[in-house]
Design a protein around this motif. Structure first.
Motif, PDB file in Angstrom:
ATOM      1  N   GLY A 283       0.834  -1.378  -0.096  1.00  0.00           N
ATOM      2  CA  GLY A 283       0.023  -0.148  -0.102  1.00  0.00           C
ATOM      3  C   GLY A 283       0.839   1.012  -0.051  1.00  0.00           C
ATOM      4  O   GLY A 283       1.935   1.137   0.350  1.00  0.00           O
ATOM      5  N   ARG A 284       0.315   2.347  -0.320  1.00  0.00           N
ATOM      6  CA  ARG A 284       0.881   3.657  -0.216  1.00  0.00           C
ATOM      7  C   ARG A 284       0.291   4.433   0.647  1.00  0.00           C
ATOM      8  O   ARG A 284      -1.126   4.433   0.752  1.00  0.00           O
ATOM      9  N   LEU A 285       0.781   5.673   1.167  1.00  0.00           N
ATOM     10  CA  LEU A 285      -0.018   6.593   2.185  1.00  0.00           C
ATOM     11  C   LEU A 285      -1.018   7.267   1.428  1.00  0.00           C
ATOM     12  O   LEU A 285      -1.080   7.682   0.314  1.00  0.00           O
ATOM     13  N   ASP A 300      -3.366   7.298  -9.903  1.00  0.00           N
ATOM     14  CA  ASP A 300      -4.062   8.664  -9.861  1.00  0.00           C
ATOM     15  C   ASP A 300      -4.428   8.663  -8.301  1.00  0.00           C
ATOM     16  O   ASP A 300      -4.815   9.905  -7.807  1.00  0.00           O
ATOM     17  N   GLY A 301      -3.963   7.799  -7.264  1.00  0.00           N
ATOM     18  CA  GLY A 301      -4.066   7.719  -5.967  1.00  0.00           C
ATOM     19  C   GLY A 301      -5.519   7.432  -6.014  1.00  0.00           C
ATOM     20  O   GLY A 301      -6.058   7.739  -4.628  1.00  0.00           O
TER      21      GLY A 301
END
Ligand SMILES: *Cc1c(COP(=O)(O)O)cnc(C)c1O
Length: 401
Positions: A283-285, A300-301
């Motif tokens: 995962g990313r923040l 794109d988040g």
């Protein structure tokens, strides 16, 4: 402690699983990212929980419910035949033997008792496959509360039996038709609904995710797993403390409860995620459902959909404390495929006479792989939390075997 893995050795042994810092922070994760009215509601929950958690009356009432209704303490079972085959000493913490069949009951009994203490008359909950919804409906019935459970429309279709169970227990099930019509959307909808009902309703969140105080409070309600296991290991294990404590991670509540019991020991903590729901590993923040943590995202988040054969691991993020434990190097997170989990479930069934939930089978699949691949040195003592029983998964298994 024997020398085992080249893990980061300088791990803080104390204080890593205490209270979060101000505003519910675990390192850079956590927080309370919610609309103003929910921030206030969360503040009230936090205040009530703080008071209750140091009140022997509340603690005693919860302990009694856990004993007489949920069947605690759960046993610690040595997996003798499997241990012999793997060359390690594996012990199973049997959350599958609780009433309703998984660790989720520990959290919902805690929150239902808290809601009653706060004078709330209704529980609101989200559910994916229906496990947390059934547990919430159960706790509500027990304490004479109402329950409204939000469930994605697709899940309502796929999990007809659990929908019926919830209705039989007296809960109202609300199908959610927005977005992908699954757990992520059900959670958003439950929170939205709570905004208009904070006066008489408590939001009973099902894992160590969401806005502060939920990640902390749910971990404390699940701590009973780790605390019991710690005492049982001290009595049963040659090493007193296991070399490894292993649990599967969806949002991360059974793992957090397990780890909490061993955070101040030299035990290596391992969280096992589903390959397609690996929030801690890949995962990313980001921010979702009121909390800053690690989420699976596209370029794109946008938070992406998770995929796992185990419905309980089908969540695209992970609780903020796990993200923090990962950064500290205090816990390690690994992934397991659907096939490995199914293989592990069959192996446990045939060697120990226990049919595990497919979620729990992920934790076992890592133990099997690590024992075979040298990641777990021969003779290691391993405590694994068996988070739930496999009855709910037999039709899935039947199609595969
Ligand atoms: C819901 C569930 C999980 C995943 O939830 P966590 O919050 O990560 O513990 C794991 N196992 C079972 C049996 C479940 O029902």
């Amino acid at each position: 402690m024997r020398d085992v893995l080249p893990w980061r050795e300088q791990v803080p042994l104390d204080g890593t699983m205490g209270e979060p810092r101000a505003r519910g922070r675990f390192g850079e994760y956590g927080g309370r990212y919610a609309p103003e009215s929910l921030v206030e509601a969360c503040r009230e929950v936090e205040e009530a929980f703080r008071e209750a958690w140091v009140d022997p009356g509340f603690r005693g009432a919860l302990a009694r419910l856990l004993a007489v209704h949920a069947g605690r303490p759960t046993p610690l079972t040595p997996a003798r035949r499997l241990s012999e085959a793997l060359g390690v000493q594996l012990y199973l913490k049997r959350e599958d033997l609780t009433h309703t069949g998984s660790h989720k009951i520990n959290n919902v009994l805690g929150q239902a008792l808290l809601a009653a203490r706060m004078g709330r008359r209704r529980l609101i909950a989200e559910t994916g496959a229906g496990q947390h919804g059934v547990a919430t409906a159960t706790a509500a019935a027990l304490l004479g509360l109402e329950a409204t459970v939000f469930m994605g429309e697709r899940d309502v279709e796929r999990q007809a039996l659990n929908v019926f169970r919830m209705r039989m227990l007296g809960a109202e099930v609300v199908p959610v038709t927005t977005g992908s019509r699954t757990l992520k959307d059900a959670t958003s909808e439950a929170m939205r609904h709570w905004v208009g009902a904070t006066g008489d309703s408590h939001y009973c969140l099902g894992s160590v995710v969401g806005p502060d105080p939920y990640p902390w409070m749910v971990r404390e309600f699940q701590r009973v797993i780790g605390d019991e296991a710690r005492g049982q290991c001290a009595a049963e294990l040659r090493t007193g403390v296991p070399d490894y404590a292993v649990a599967c991670v969806g949002g991360g509540s059974n793992a957090a409860g397990t780890f909490a019991g061993f955070a101040d020991t030299p035990a290596r903590l391992v969280g096992v995620e589903a390959e397609g729901g690996a929030g801690a590993t890949r995962g990313r923040l980001g921010v979702m459902h009121g909390c800053r943590s690690l989420f699976l995202q596209d370029d794109d988040g946008q938070i992406t959909q998770a995929h796992s054969i185990a419905a309980g691991l089908d969540y695209p993020g992970v609780g903020p404390e796990h993200a923090h434990l990962r950064d500290l190097g205090r816990a390690r997170y690994v992934t397991v495929t659907d096939d490995e989990a199914v293989g592990a479930a069959v192996r446990l069934a045939r060697t120990e006479g226990i049919v595990p939930a497919l979620e729990s089978a992920h934790a076992l699949a890592w133990v099997i792989r690590a024992a075979g691949g040298g990641d777990l040195p021969a003779g290691s003592t391993v405590l694994m939390t068996l988070s739930g029983r496999g009855d709910k998964d037999v039709s899935t298994m039947k199609e595969l075997l």
